[in-house]
Design a protein around this motif. Sequence first.
Motif, PDB file in Angstrom:
ATOM      1  N   LEU A  92     -30.328  45.063  16.052  1.00 29.04           N
ATOM      2  CA  LEU A  92     -29.569  44.211  16.972  1.00 29.04           C
ATOM      3  C   LEU A  92     -30.500  43.529  17.971  1.00 29.04           C
ATOM      4  O   LEU A  92     -30.284  42.392  18.367  1.00 29.04           O
ATOM      5  CB  LEU A  92     -28.521  45.041  17.725  1.00 29.04           C
ATOM      6  CG  LEU A  92     -27.336  45.512  16.890  1.00 29.04           C
ATOM      7  CD1 LEU A  92     -26.441  46.431  17.707  1.00 29.04           C
ATOM      8  CD2 LEU A  92     -26.528  44.325  16.382  1.00 29.04           C
ATOM      9  N   ALA A  93     -31.539  44.255  18.373  1.00 32.19           N
ATOM     10  CA  ALA A  93     -32.486  43.688  19.328  1.00 32.19           C
ATOM     11  C   ALA A  93     -33.416  42.690  18.652  1.00 32.19           C
ATOM     12  O   ALA A  93     -34.170  41.991  19.322  1.00 32.19           O
ATOM     13  CB  ALA A  93     -33.299  44.799  19.982  1.00 32.19           C
ATOM     14  N   GLY A  94     -33.386  42.634  17.313  1.00 30.27           N
ATOM     15  CA  GLY A  94     -34.190  41.664  16.592  1.00 30.27           C
ATOM     16  C   GLY A  94     -35.603  42.138  16.313  1.00 30.27           C
ATOM     17  O   GLY A  94     -36.424  41.378  15.814  1.00 30.27           O
ATOM     18  N   SER A  95     -35.920  43.398  16.613  1.00 27.23           N
ATOM     19  CA  SER A  95     -37.295  43.827  16.370  1.00 27.23           C
ATOM     20  C   SER A  95     -37.500  44.278  14.920  1.00 27.23           C
ATOM     21  O   SER A  95     -38.624  44.426  14.485  1.00 27.23           O
ATOM     22  CB  SER A  95     -37.720  44.921  17.352  1.00 27.23           C
ATOM     23  OG  SER A  95     -36.718  45.868  17.537  1.00 27.23           O
ATOM     24  N   LEU A  96     -36.421  44.523  14.183  1.00 23.61           N
ATOM     25  CA  LEU A  96     -36.536  44.832  12.759  1.00 23.61           C
ATOM     26  C   LEU A  96     -35.441  44.074  12.018  1.00 23.61           C
ATOM     27  O   LEU A  96     -34.363  43.850  12.565  1.00 23.61           O
ATOM     28  CB  LEU A  96     -36.343  46.336  12.503  1.00 23.61           C
ATOM     29  CG  LEU A  96     -37.454  47.299  12.894  1.00 23.61           C
ATOM     30  CD1 LEU A  96     -37.009  48.734  12.629  1.00 23.61           C
ATOM     31  CD2 LEU A  96     -38.726  47.014  12.115  1.00 23.61           C
ATOM     32  N   SER A  97     -35.702  43.705  10.770  1.00 23.64           N
ATOM     33  CA  SER A  97     -34.644  43.087   9.972  1.00 23.64           C
ATOM     34  C   SER A  97     -33.660  44.194   9.576  1.00 23.64           C
ATOM     35  O   SER A  97     -34.027  45.371   9.556  1.00 23.64           O
ATOM     36  CB  SER A  97     -35.231  42.454   8.718  1.00 23.64           C
ATOM     37  OG  SER A  97     -35.604  43.467   7.807  1.00 23.64           O
ATOM     38  N   PRO A  98     -32.407  43.822   9.257  1.00 25.10           N
ATOM     39  CA  PRO A  98     -31.452  44.863   8.860  1.00 25.10           C
ATOM     40  C   PRO A  98     -31.984  45.746   7.731  1.00 25.10           C
ATOM     41  O   PRO A  98     -31.848  46.969   7.775  1.00 25.10           O
ATOM     42  CB  PRO A  98     -30.230  44.059   8.424  1.00 25.10           C
ATOM     43  CG  PRO A  98     -30.289  42.812   9.240  1.00 25.10           C
ATOM     44  CD  PRO A  98     -31.755  42.498   9.380  1.00 25.10           C
ATOM     45  N   LYS A  99     -32.593  45.118   6.744  1.00 25.70           N
ATOM     46  CA  LYS A  99     -33.080  45.916   5.621  1.00 25.70           C
ATOM     47  C   LYS A  99     -34.205  46.857   6.061  1.00 25.70           C
ATOM     48  O   LYS A  99     -34.186  48.047   5.756  1.00 25.70           O
ATOM     49  CB  LYS A  99     -33.577  44.990   4.506  1.00 25.70           C
ATOM     50  CG  LYS A  99     -34.035  45.738   3.263  1.00 25.70           C
ATOM     51  CD  LYS A  99     -34.371  44.792   2.129  1.00 25.70           C
ATOM     52  CE  LYS A  99     -34.688  45.526   0.836  1.00 25.70           C
ATOM     53  NZ  LYS A  99     -35.679  46.583   0.935  1.00 25.70           N
ATOM     54  N   ALA A 100     -35.160  46.320   6.811  1.00 24.81           N
ATOM     55  CA  ALA A 100     -36.280  47.153   7.253  1.00 24.81           C
ATOM     56  C   ALA A 100     -35.772  48.312   8.114  1.00 24.81           C
ATOM     57  O   ALA A 100     -36.234  49.445   7.996  1.00 24.81           O
ATOM     58  CB  ALA A 100     -37.280  46.310   8.037  1.00 24.81           C
ATOM     59  N   ALA A 101     -34.791  48.017   8.989  1.00 25.31           N
ATOM     60  CA  ALA A 101     -34.268  49.057   9.877  1.00 25.31           C
ATOM     61  C   ALA A 101     -33.616  50.164   9.062  1.00 25.31           C
ATOM     62  O   ALA A 101     -33.878  51.355   9.276  1.00 25.31           O
ATOM     63  CB  ALA A 101     -33.264  48.459  10.861  1.00 25.31           C
ATOM     64  N   LEU A 102     -32.760  49.792   8.104  1.00 22.07           N
ATOM     65  CA  LEU A 102     -32.036  50.819   7.350  1.00 22.07           C
ATOM     66  C   LEU A 102     -32.962  51.577   6.398  1.00 22.07           C
ATOM     67  O   LEU A 102     -32.794  52.781   6.198  1.00 22.07           O
ATOM     68  CB  LEU A 102     -30.873  50.184   6.590  1.00 22.07           C
ATOM     69  CG  LEU A 102     -29.754  49.669   7.506  1.00 22.07           C
ATOM     70  CD1 LEU A 102     -28.659  49.001   6.690  1.00 22.07           C
ATOM     71  CD2 LEU A 102     -29.171  50.784   8.350  1.00 22.07           C
ATOM     72  N   ASP A 103     -33.946  50.879   5.830  1.00 22.78           N
ATOM     73  CA  ASP A 103     -34.895  51.587   4.970  1.00 22.78           C
ATOM     74  C   ASP A 103     -35.686  52.612   5.778  1.00 22.78           C
ATOM     75  O   ASP A 103     -35.879  53.747   5.348  1.00 22.78           O
ATOM     76  CB  ASP A 103     -35.857  50.592   4.298  1.00 22.78           C
ATOM     77  CG  ASP A 103     -35.155  49.785   3.216  1.00 22.78           C
ATOM     78  OD1 ASP A 103     -33.982  50.100   2.908  1.00 22.78           O
ATOM     79  OD2 ASP A 103     -35.767  48.830   2.679  1.00 22.78           O
ATOM     80  N   ALA A 104     -36.120  52.207   6.973  1.00 17.44           N
ATOM     81  CA  ALA A 104     -36.861  53.141   7.829  1.00 17.44           C
ATOM     82  C   ALA A 104     -35.963  54.312   8.212  1.00 17.44           C
ATOM     83  O   ALA A 104     -36.385  55.470   8.196  1.00 17.44           O
ATOM     84  CB  ALA A 104     -37.370  52.431   9.072  1.00 17.44           C
ATOM     85  N   CYS A 105     -34.727  54.015   8.533  1.00 19.81           N
ATOM     86  CA  CYS A 105     -33.794  55.063   8.922  1.00 19.81           C
ATOM     87  C   CYS A 105     -33.558  56.025   7.757  1.00 19.81           C
ATOM     88  O   CYS A 105     -33.530  57.240   7.940  1.00 19.81           O
ATOM     89  CB  CYS A 105     -32.482  54.444   9.390  1.00 19.81           C
ATOM     90  SG  CYS A 105     -31.307  55.671   9.946  1.00 19.81           S
ATOM     91  N   ALA A 106     -33.405  55.460   6.548  1.00 20.66           N
ATOM     92  CA  ALA A 106     -33.187  56.309   5.376  1.00 20.66           C
ATOM     93  C   ALA A 106     -34.367  57.257   5.190  1.00 20.66           C
ATOM     94  O   ALA A 106     -34.193  58.426   4.832  1.00 20.66           O
ATOM     95  CB  ALA A 106     -32.972  55.456   4.137  1.00 20.66           C
ATOM     96  N   GLY A 107     -35.575  56.756   5.457  1.00 17.80           N
ATOM     97  CA  GLY A 107     -36.749  57.605   5.382  1.00 17.80           C
ATOM     98  C   GLY A 107     -36.661  58.766   6.366  1.00 17.80           C
ATOM     99  O   GLY A 107     -36.934  59.918   6.025  1.00 17.80           O
ATOM    100  N   GLU A 108     -36.235  58.453   7.591  1.00 17.04           N
ATOM    101  CA  GLU A 108     -36.093  59.500   8.611  1.00 17.04           C
ATOM    102  C   GLU A 108     -35.002  60.500   8.193  1.00 17.04           C
ATOM    103  O   GLU A 108     -35.136  61.707   8.407  1.00 17.04           O
ATOM    104  CB  GLU A 108     -35.711  58.884   9.954  1.00 17.04           C
ATOM    105  CG  GLU A 108     -36.733  57.895  10.495  1.00 17.04           C
ATOM    106  CD  GLU A 108     -37.722  58.553  11.428  1.00 17.04           C
ATOM    107  OE1 GLU A 108     -37.675  59.785  11.572  1.00 17.04           O
ATOM    108  OE2 GLU A 108     -38.553  57.824  12.008  1.00 17.04           O
TER     109      GLU A 108
END
Lengths: 305, 467, 276
Positions: free
Chosen positions: B420-436
Amino acid sequence: MHAVVRRKPAPALSGARRRFAWWLMAPTLAMFAANAVFPLLYALDVSVRNYQLLIPIPAQFVGLANYARVLSDPLFWSSVEVTLWFIAAVVFLQLPAALGLALLFNGLPRWAGIAVTVLLVPTIIAPSVVGFQWAQIYNYQFGPLNYLLGLAGLGHPVWTASPSLALPSLLAIDFWEWTPFLVLLLFAGLSALPPDVLEAARVDGSNWSQVFWRIMLPLLRPVIGIALLLRVLMSFKTFDIIYILTAGGPGAATENLAYYTYIQGFRYFNLGYASALAIIQLVVVAVLAKALIGLTRRPGLASVS
Amino acid sequence: MNRTILTGPAISRRGVLGAGLSMLALGADPRGAAAATTVHIECDAGQNELPFRWQASALEATYGIAPDLVSLPFVGQYEKLVTDLTSRSDAYDVLVFPPYFLGDFQALGFLRELDPYFSIIDPQLADYLPVYRDPVIKRDGKTYALMYDGDLLQVCYRTDLFEDPKEKVAFRQKYGQDLAVPTTWVDFMKVAEFFNRPPNLYGTAFYAQRGFCYAWFVNIFAGLGGHWFDAKMNPGIKSDAGYKALSLLVEMKKYAPPNILQIDYPTLNQVFLDGSTAIVVQWDDLPLKCENPAMSKVVGKSGFAPCPQRSYMPYSRVMAVSAFSKNPEEAYKVAVHMQLPDVGITYVYDPECGEDPYRESYLKASAVKNHLGQPTMSAAAAANYVDAIRNGLKAGYPELSIPGAPRYIDILDLYVNQALAGSLSPKAALDACAGEWASITAAEGQDRITKAYADWVDSFHKVGLTY
Amino acid sequence: MIPTFGASFRRGLRAFAAFLVLFVFLCPVLWMLITAIKPPGEWLNSPPIFWPSNIDLGNFTEALGRWGGFKGLVDSLAVASGATLLSLVVGVFAAYSLGRFRTGGETLSFSILSVLFMPPVAVAVPMYLFWRAFGLLDSFTALILQYTVFNVPFICWVLKSFFEDIDPTMEESALVNGATRWRAFVDIAVPLARPAIVAVALLSFIFSWNEFFFAVILTRARVTTLPVILPTLMEGHDIRWGSIAAIATIAALPVIALTFALQRYLVRGLSFGAIR
C-alpha cells in the motif's frame, strides 16, 4: 571514563584506602552483576539457541545460525538503514544546529541560562508525551501544521503515514526533542571557556571566524566529543516515538534496529533471534563508544590551564 | 494497564482534588464494604470495556462479584498477555481477547477448559450462530471460550446516492450496467471510481494503516476464492487470487481520500459518518453509529450489505478463564453472565461500544436497542442491518486461529502495508510474505501446524459451513 | 567600550532570534496546554481552534479520575523519587571511588559507562525473567532498581571528573587531623561536588519519571506510571484528546518546574570538568 582522567599518575593505594574504595564500589558492582552482566550472559546463551517462547518444542543449540540469519534478513538491513538515518541526523543536523544555537544563546545578556532552560523543555518531557504532542501536530485533518500549510497553499501531507515523509517526520521530532540537550552541553562548555583566551585572540586582531575555527572549536572539542558520544549512542535506543506514532510503518519505513528487535522479541517471541540482534547491537555500540571516547580527550591546555 | 474499579461511588466532577482523593480511597480498598470476591477482567482499553462497566452492579448483586477491569492497550495486548501468561501470572481471571490468539493460548495451556463449569450456569450455546458455536470457541471438542463480540466486515453505502435517478442514468451511460450495491469486486471498483469526486466526495476508503490493513486484503482475497493455506500448508496468498486482491486494494487508493494511508478504525468510521465517502467496507458496528444522530451526518441515508462473495470476519472477542486464575469459578460466572441471551442483547447493538451479535436470537430487527433499551435505529434500517449480518455470516470467511496465527497475520499486515505504501509491488510483497509464512510454519513444526490447520478447517465443515 | 548603534542593533537582533527559536521549539508544548483546557467540542476542529471559547478544567478532572491520572501521578512520584535517591547514594559512592582512587582502573570505568549505552531491548527479556524469578513483576522495587541501574553510569561519568578535579589536599589534611575516610568523603568531597550532584539528581529524576519501555514491560495494574497511561488512551473510537492532553500536561509539569527551580546547577554541573 578514562578520557577525562587527570594527567597525574594514579597514587598507590594503601590497604585501608583500597578497602574503602572497594566498599564504595560494592553496591554498584552488585547491581551491575545482577542487572547488566546477568542479562548479557543470558542473551549470549539464548542467542545460540532456536528459543521461541510460544512454541512448545524444546529449544536446541543452533550455533551461530541466528547470527547468520541477519545476513539474509531484509528487514534487519532496512532497520539498520533507519538507525543510520537517525545517527546521520544527529551528526549532520542536530550538532551543527546546536552549536549555532549555543553561540546564539551564549551571546545573550543575563538571561542566557534561563533561555537555555526554556529551550530544554522538549528534552525533559516524557517521550510518550512528545509522541502525543506530535500526533496532534501531524494530524492530517485537524492538526495546526496542515492548517498553516493549507493557508500557505502548500498542500496537506499525511506526515507519519506517508512512505516518503514518515521517516523525516520522526527525524524532525528527534531533532526537536534532542537538539536542546546538545545546546545545553555546548552552552555549558562555552561558559567554561577561559575568557582571557578569547579576549587575547580578539586583541590580536583575529576576526570572528578565525576565533571560532582556531580557538573555540579546538577548545570545545572534548565537549563536542561528549555530546556526540551521548547522542549517537542514544540514537540506537530510539523507540518510544516510533512505538507511539508509526508502529514502524508505513510498511517497515520507520522500523529501526531497536524497534525491530522489540518486534522479534516481544511480538513474535523469537527470543533466540532477538537476542542475537541484541548482542550485535551491543558489540556495535561498544566499538563506537570506544572510538568516540577518543574525541573527548582534552587537548593540550598546559599553557592556559 | 489502567485499572478501573467498577463498583463504588461514581466519580462525578467534584473537582480535581475530590476525584483524585476518591480514586485513592478506592484504590486502597477495591473490595468496598461487602465481602465480594474480586474478579480481575483483562480487556483492551476503550469502548470495549463499557459492557463490563454497565454490568458491574448486576454482577455484584447477582453473584457477589466485584469486577476489576485491567485495561491493556489495544496495540500491545498480545505482547503483554503472552509475557504475563508465560510467567503464569494470576493477575487476570477473565481474559478478553480475539480468537486469533486462541490457537496459541490453548496450545500453551493458558486457558481453562470450560465444559466442567457448564453445570453451574448453562451458557446456552445452542443459540450461538454456528460459526461461533464450534470453530471459534472449541478446540479438540472442548470449549475454551465464550463469545463477547462477533465481528464481520460489511458494506456500508449511501442510499441517497445509489438511489438518485440522475446518478443511475449517469452510471448506466458510463459502465453499461445498472447502479447497484456491488456483489463482485470488479463492480465494487466501478462504483468507487464512479462516486470519486474529490474533495467533497470520495468513492471509498479502507483501513490502510499498519495493524489491520491485512483484513481488507483478506476480505477481497477470500471473495476471489483464496484460502489461507492448502492442505500441505503452502501459503495461499502466493497465487493469482492473492496478487489480484492486493492489486485491487492498491488500486482502490485512487478512489480514496488523500490521507488513505493514515486511515484506521476511528478515521474510517468518521469519513463515512461525515458524509464524505460513498461506500466503505467496515466492521459491522458502523451501522449503529450511522443511525445515531449524535455521531452521524448520514442518518437514514445509509444502506448495509454483505461484502462481495465472502465477508471476512477479522478480530471478534471471546472471554476465557485464565488457567492461572485463583478464582476460576467466579471468573466463569463473569464470563457466562456477560454472554447470556438477556445480557448480551443489551450491548451488541449499543453504538457506544464496539460489540457485535453472536447469537441467532439477536438477529431480529426488534433487538436493535442500546443498553438502556432504547431502539437505536428505525425499523427499516434495523431490518436491513440484521439481514446484512445474517447474509454476511452465511458466507463468512474466518480469521486464522491456529497456533502461530498472530505471527502469520502480523507479517501479512506488514507486507500488505508495504504494498500500500508503494515500496513493494503486490506480487513481490506477497511472495516475500509467503516466504516468511513458510519459515513460521517450519519453526512452529510442520506436522503440528498442518494438523492444527486441517482440524480447524474441518471444524467449519462439521457445522455445515463452507470454508 | 561604548556600545555603538550597530552593536546594540546586533544585540537586539540576537535577542529576537533567540526569542523566535524558543517560540518555535515551544509550539508543540503550547498546543498541548491549549488542548488540555479546551471543552470537548473544540478538540478536533477544521480549521483548528487556536484558543478555547471558554477554559474547561473538566479535562483534568476526567484525566485524574476516570483515566487513573491520580494513581499515575502518585506512582510516578514514588518510582522517580525512589530511583533518584537510590541512584544518588550508589552513584556518588562509586563516582568518588572511581575519581579519587581509580578503583578498578580504566576497564571498570569503561564497563560501567557502557551500561549507559546498552540498548534497553537488548536486556529486556532477561530482565523480565530476572524480576519474575524474584516475584517482583509489577512492583515498585523492580522499577526503582531497574532505573537505578540506568542512572548510576551517568552519575558516575559526570561526577567522576568532578571528584578528580577537587584538590585532594583538603581531604588529606582532614585525615591528618583524625577524620575517618568516610567523614572526609561525606563532609568535604561531597559538598564540593554539590552543583554536579544536583544536576545529576535532576537528570536521574527526569529519566525515571519519563521512562516508558521498561515500565510497559515490567508493570501491570499495581504500578502504573504516567507515561504508560498515555498510549492506552490514544486508542479506540472516541479518543478524548482533551483528557489525554491533561494527563500529558500533568506528566510534563513537574519535571519542567523542577528543571527551572534547579536551573542554575545544570550548566555548572554538566560542564563535565572537560574544560577549565
